[in-house]
Write a protein that holds these residues in place. Structure first.
Motif, PDB file in Angstrom:
ATOM      1  N   ALA A 201     -11.557  68.707  39.243  1.00  0.00           N
ATOM      2  CA  ALA A 201     -10.633  68.925  38.131  1.00  0.00           C
ATOM      3  C   ALA A 201      -9.212  68.691  38.605  1.00  0.00           C
TER       4      ALA A 201
ATOM      5  N   GLY B  18      -8.130  66.944  32.787  1.00  0.00           N
ATOM      6  CA  GLY B  18      -9.510  66.469  32.736  1.00  0.00           C
ATOM      7  C   GLY B  18     -10.282  66.774  34.007  1.00  0.00           C
ATOM      8  N   SER B  19     -11.587  66.695  33.910  1.00  0.00           N
ATOM      9  CA  SER B  19     -12.482  66.909  35.048  1.00  0.00           C
ATOM     10  C   SER B  19     -13.573  65.852  35.014  1.00  0.00           C
ATOM     11  N   THR B  20     -14.153  65.610  36.177  1.00  0.00           N
ATOM     12  CA  THR B  20     -15.189  64.588  36.291  1.00  0.00           C
ATOM     13  C   THR B  20     -16.131  64.932  37.436  1.00  0.00           C
TER      14      THR B  20
ATOM     15  N   ARG C 286     -10.968  59.419  38.829  1.00  0.00           N
ATOM     16  CA  ARG C 286     -10.349  59.023  37.552  1.00  0.00           C
ATOM     17  C   ARG C 286     -10.652  60.085  36.498  1.00  0.00           C
ATOM     18  N   THR C 287      -9.596  60.575  35.864  1.00  0.00           N
ATOM     19  CA  THR C 287      -9.721  61.567  34.794  1.00  0.00           C
ATOM     20  C   THR C 287      -8.945  61.098  33.575  1.00  0.00           C
ATOM     21  N   ARG C 288      -9.323  61.650  32.438  1.00  0.00           N
ATOM     22  CA  ARG C 288      -8.654  61.255  31.189  1.00  0.00           C
ATOM     23  C   ARG C 288      -8.768  62.400  30.184  1.00  0.00           C
TER      24      ARG C 288
END
Length: 273
Positions: A156, A169-171, A189-191
């Motif tokens: 995150a 964002g989190s991934t 990469r987060t969005r």
């Protein structure tokens, strides 16, 4: 003529005299011993019957009988102690031979390809954030004989500080393996799309991003383990916290990260490369 009968005196004189037996020293005649009455006012003490004395060989020997439960407990404790001792010896040999070290992790960079706020309804005090970001973490294996492997990580990214913190964002990042002495860069990469943010926070984030004073934080949860060849051993869950640093600092040097293992803290300080 009738013969004269011997008188009693003559017969007694003719009988042979028996020798008188002498009493041995310390002999006590209990039958003819005069009884002594206790003084008035005192009760006679009861006499204890003498205990017969037997030879030692006639006494029965006490047999010690151990129950099955006691024998099982003793055997189990001995087995457990042996296993623990072997584990301690194996761990000591492992640490002395390989000298295992935790990975060195740093926050290398943070970039945004879009960072826009759109206004909501008139004077409602809310804005909507749309952003795309790329964060790079630098992983280095300091071990010369051991490889490192990382499990899948939940990552995150957070911007701002205190009351102005905003989740960017989190991934999920797929795990990977590092060879001894290897260095790996991982791009995260987060969005976010139309994320609701209050107007004071939106105004401050926009200004700090422009002046590069925006604070960046990265947190992750994963598993880290050592590897000897293709065999993986000693896997533990860890929490990773990177950053708390401003963008203008990231332009010149990497930021330190903190690895938490079982509530023990290992600080991995930042170094410039």
């Amino acid at each position: 003529m009738d013969p004269k009968r011997p008188t009693d005196e003559e017969m007694a004189a003719e009988k042979p005299l028996k020798p008188v037996l002498q009493k041995p020293p310390g002999f006590r005649d209990e039958q003819n011993q005069p009884t002594t009455e206790p003084p008035s006012g005192t009760a006679p003490l009861p006499r204890r019957r003498p205990r017969p004395i037997h030879p030692v060989s006639l006494y029965p020997e006490k047999k010690r009988r151990w129950s099955r439960c006691r024998v099982f407990c003793c055997c189990f404790c001995i087995f457990l102690a042996v296993i623990l001792l072997l584990l301690l010896i194996a761990g000591a040999v492992f640490f002395l031979w390989y000298s295992p070290k935790l990975p060195v992790v740093r926050l290398a960079s943070f970039r945004t390809s879009s960072f826009n706020f759109s206004s909501g309804k008139t004077d409602d005090g809310w804005s909507f954030l749309t952003a795309d970001a790329a964060t790079m973490l630098d992983f280095r294996n300091p071990n010369g004989k051991l490889g490192l492997f990382y499990g899948d990580a939940d990552v995150a990214v957070i911007l701002g500080e205190k009351d102005f913190e905003t989740n960017l964002g989190s991934t999920k990042v797929k795990g990977f393996v590092q060879k001894p002495g290897n260095r790996t860069a991982v791009i995260i990469r987060t969005r976010v799309r139309t994320q609701q943010v209050d107007d004071p926070t939106a105004k401050r984030l926009r200004a700090e991003l422009k002046s590069k004073k925006l604070l960046v934080k990265v947190s992750a949860k994963t598993k880290v383990g050592f590897a000897v060849g293709s065999r993986r051993i000693v896997t533990v869950g860890v929490s990773l916290k990177c950053g708390g640093v401003r963008l203008q600092t990231l332009d010149s040097q990497m930021a330190k990260c903190t690895i938490t293992i079982l509530k023990w803290y290992v600080l991995i300080w930042n170094q410039a490369f």
